[in-house]
Design a protein around this motif. Sequence first.
Motif, short mmCIF file in Angstrom:
data_model
loop_
_atom_site.label_atom_id
_atom_site.label_comp_id
_atom_site.label_asym_id
_atom_site.label_seq_id
_atom_site.Cartn_x
_atom_site.Cartn_y
_atom_site.Cartn_z
N TRP A 392 -80.48 -25.54 -0.57
CA TRP A 392 -80.88 -24.15 -0.86
C TRP A 392 -82.38 -23.94 -1.06
CZ3 TRP A 392 -79.14 -19.71 0.30
CH2 TRP A 392 -79.64 -18.57 -0.33
N ASP A 427 -75.61 -25.94 0.78
CA ASP A 427 -75.44 -24.75 -0.06
C ASP A 427 -74.93 -23.62 0.82
OD1 ASP A 427 -76.36 -22.44 -1.98
OD2 ASP A 427 -76.64 -24.27 -3.15
N ASP A 428 -75.28 -22.40 0.51
CA ASP A 428 -74.78 -21.23 1.22
C ASP A 428 -75.22 -21.23 2.70
OD1 ASP A 428 -73.52 -18.84 1.43
OD2 ASP A 428 -74.80 -17.76 0.03
N TYR A 473 -70.49 -25.66 -0.58
CA TYR A 473 -70.70 -24.48 -1.44
C TYR A 473 -69.75 -23.36 -1.06
CZ TYR A 473 -73.15 -20.09 -2.72
OH TYR A 473 -73.48 -18.85 -3.20
N CYS A 481 -73.20 -15.43 -2.31
CA CYS A 481 -74.40 -14.66 -2.70
C CYS A 481 -75.22 -14.31 -1.47
CB CYS A 481 -75.25 -15.46 -3.66
SG CYS A 481 -74.40 -15.74 -5.20
N GLY A 482 -75.19 -15.16 -0.47
CA GLY A 482 -75.95 -14.90 0.75
C GLY A 482 -75.18 -14.01 1.72
N LYS A 507 -69.95 -26.71 -5.08
CA LYS A 507 -70.67 -25.75 -5.94
C LYS A 507 -69.99 -24.40 -5.72
CE LYS A 507 -75.27 -23.59 -6.29
NZ LYS A 507 -76.66 -23.71 -5.81
N ASP A 509 -69.86 -20.53 -6.65
CA ASP A 509 -70.86 -19.56 -7.11
C ASP A 509 -70.24 -18.18 -7.31
OD1 ASP A 509 -73.16 -18.20 -7.62
OD2 ASP A 509 -74.23 -18.89 -5.84
N ARG A 568 -74.18 -24.36 -14.16
CA ARG A 568 -75.51 -23.76 -14.23
C ARG A 568 -75.62 -23.00 -15.54
NH1 ARG A 568 -77.93 -22.12 -9.43
NH2 ARG A 568 -78.79 -20.39 -10.61
N ASP A 572 -81.57 -18.32 -11.14
CA ASP A 572 -82.19 -19.24 -10.19
C ASP A 572 -83.62 -19.63 -10.58
OD1 ASP A 572 -79.87 -18.50 -8.93
OD2 ASP A 572 -80.80 -18.29 -6.96
C1 GAL Z 1 -77.30 -18.15 -5.97
C2 GAL Z 1 -77.35 -19.54 -6.58
C3 GAL Z 1 -78.31 -20.37 -5.76
C4 GAL Z 1 -77.79 -20.43 -4.34
C5 GAL Z 1 -77.58 -19.04 -3.78
C6 GAL Z 1 -76.92 -19.05 -2.43
O1 GAL Z 1 -76.45 -17.36 -6.71
O2 GAL Z 1 -77.78 -19.44 -7.91
O3 GAL Z 1 -78.45 -21.66 -6.31
O4 GAL Z 1 -76.60 -21.18 -4.31
O5 GAL Z 1 -76.81 -18.25 -4.64
O6 GAL Z 1 -76.75 -17.79 -1.90
#
Ligand code: GAL
Length: 755
Positions: A392, A427-428, A473, A481-482, A507, A509, A568, A572
């Motif tokens: 990420w 990650d995402d 993730y 989140c993305g 992970k 989220d 967490r 971020d």
């Molecule tokens: C956030 C998270 C980041 C990352 C991101 C991906 O919420 O805290 O670490 O994973 O989303 O979109």
Amino acid sequence: MTLKILPLVFLAVAGITLSAQKPSLRQIPLDQGWVFNPSDNPAFADAGLNDGTWRPIKVNVNWDEQGQEELIGYAWYRLRFMLPKGMRDEDKLKEGLLLALGKIDDGDQVFLNGEFLGQNGRTFAPETEPPEFKTGPWDLERVYRLAADDPRIKWGQENLIAVRVVNPNGAGGMYGGGQHIRLVGLKDFVDFQADMTPFTFYGNEVVKTFDMINRSDKIAMSGTLSIEAKGLISGKKVTQNRKTIDLAPGEKMPVNVRLGQRDEACEISYQIVFKDGETCEYRDESPYILTPPVPSSPRINGAAVFGAKPDKPFLYTVAASGDRPMTFSASELPDGLTIDAQTGVITGITPVRGTYKVKITAKNIRGIAVRDLEIISGDRLALTPPMGWNSWNCWGTAVDEEKVVASAKNFVEKGLRDHGWAYINIDDGWQIAGRSPDPKRDSDGNILINNKFPDMARLGRRIHDLGLKFGIYSSPGPLTCGGYTGSYQHEQNDADSYASWGVDFLKYDWCSYRRIANDTSIAELKKPYEVMRDALDKGDRDIVLSLCQYGMGNVWEWGESVGGQLWRTTHDITDTWESMSGIGFSQVSNAPYAKPGSWNDPDMLVIGWVGWGPNLHPTRLRPDEQYTHISLWCLLSAPLLIGCDLTRLDPFTLNLITNDEVLAVNQDALGKQATPKIKEGQIQVWVKELHDGGSAVGIFNLGDETADFEVNFETLGVKDGKKLRDLWRQKDIGPLNKKHSTRISPHGVVLLKVI
Ligand code: GAL
């Protein structure tokens, strides 16, 4: 205990003109007097609106820190200020005004005197209708530019700025401070690339060459550039240099800095004095390597205790540094496990419950190393904080299979695996985007993968073949989140897919689950994690579950009960001192909850080339701040997830992540989290109890000036020890006396072990 600040005075922060610090007609501060309304109404842009009942708000810290926790959605900020006519007469360059609004988390629309001015840092022409309101980069300084005759400006009168802010998740609002409006000056056309160019290590020197560029297409620049470097511990002036600036519009000139390698960082100041008297200044720090070279004889590093669940596939790689070829053996390995003599990778099926004490041997032509490894077959995973890489902080959603494989290969080629680094986590951004017209799942509900990851099972195999572990993730909500597909109502499908791909770490989220949860009660906060843990446990793999919900409901109090191994604790992180130190030094009340298999996660590392993709930059943390970052995360028993591009690892970054004595503090089997024992002025002393009866002690200087400090070990409550060791230098510094005096650079650390 005494605290003495050395009389070393350092120069202003990068990019701030010295002239701007005096009251002047050229600049008006806008960092006070704002009012706030946590709702949304287009009429809030109107200049004539009566905002007398709105509450005052600070613009140097986000709204969460001012009693607006969990404000998700819209809010407005307003400020009135005078713009003196005389300011216009000062505009010699005829370049107009610059409005700086600090940082805004996550999106802003700005109105000046009721007229739309711009969005997310982009200025629009007068009389433009606002475009669709979208979130912008939460960490970007918002700067708007206006010509002096822009009809939205009211010279000689009161002006009104209204800022509409949207925050879809996490912390929100205007923050960062330093808001102002000023005349555009020559310095606004200087592109000084010192920060974008890391030093390289060259023989006994550190060197860098970067460009100073005149970005104006009509104004020439002339003046002088003075460069001065000074040791931050010794206070010694190391180099001084002067260069003439004579740059036509669009022209650039190279700037060279060359310093001897030292045992301390040097502060470098670059001061520009333009012919018309305007000045500006940038600063920089030189890196210095403390970690001694790795010995060529074998040394076994990494965790000495490893947890796995009975009857599941087992994978543990012996981390051993030293010249290759190296051969490995293990005595008293339980039935069902074997060690590969060439690679040191132990695989098989985890034996029945119990504790197995194994002796690992690593041999090369230079010698032999023997160390105990305790394998605990039971219910607990991650008996020491996970160490690995996550995509990420470097690639953001621009991650793809090639980048992940490159990271895995670099773990091996650059020797990181030999120091205990094990996880390679995507990650995402691997799923199909929620807004895509393409199907997100197959007819059985199995998640589909986007074309950047052609074959997840193959990727899992490639990672495992290198003796590494594979992480992924998702979100319990419909979207991540993305904005990619989440696991909502398909938790078992996803858990099955992960198991079939060989996933070792998830992970998970929160993000869009906000829309699903009935409220923010602990039961609702726990629910999605319980569902996923259950689903994961039906598979035949050990999958570490990382809760990502930014610390809501004091997650550390119940993260273990929902089957999480790490959680967490914060929003971020980003690569600034404010972010890293703000997060790191506030990990206090959660300390009692850290223990083997249960870790507080203050977010991933921000060293090396980062950028949240696709474009990367060298971390904005100074070298001493990076020593602080790693030392603090090790003391905190924080999961260590490198967030940078591993193909661009420089010797300084490598020195930060391959110091086995520092990493051993993180991987200590006792699993305690350090707590602050002393806070005196800008000095904080954090102490972590270790399994061998010793203690790790971090003496941090949070101030902007070099400081001397005398630690009294008696006051610290550190158990009687025999010697004191400097962990970064891996050097004994004498028998333990009651007191120890040390000098610490600004934002720096001295990391000791008492044993
Ligand atoms: C956030 C998270 C980041 C990352 C991101 C991906 O919420 O805290 O670490 O994973 O989303 O979109």
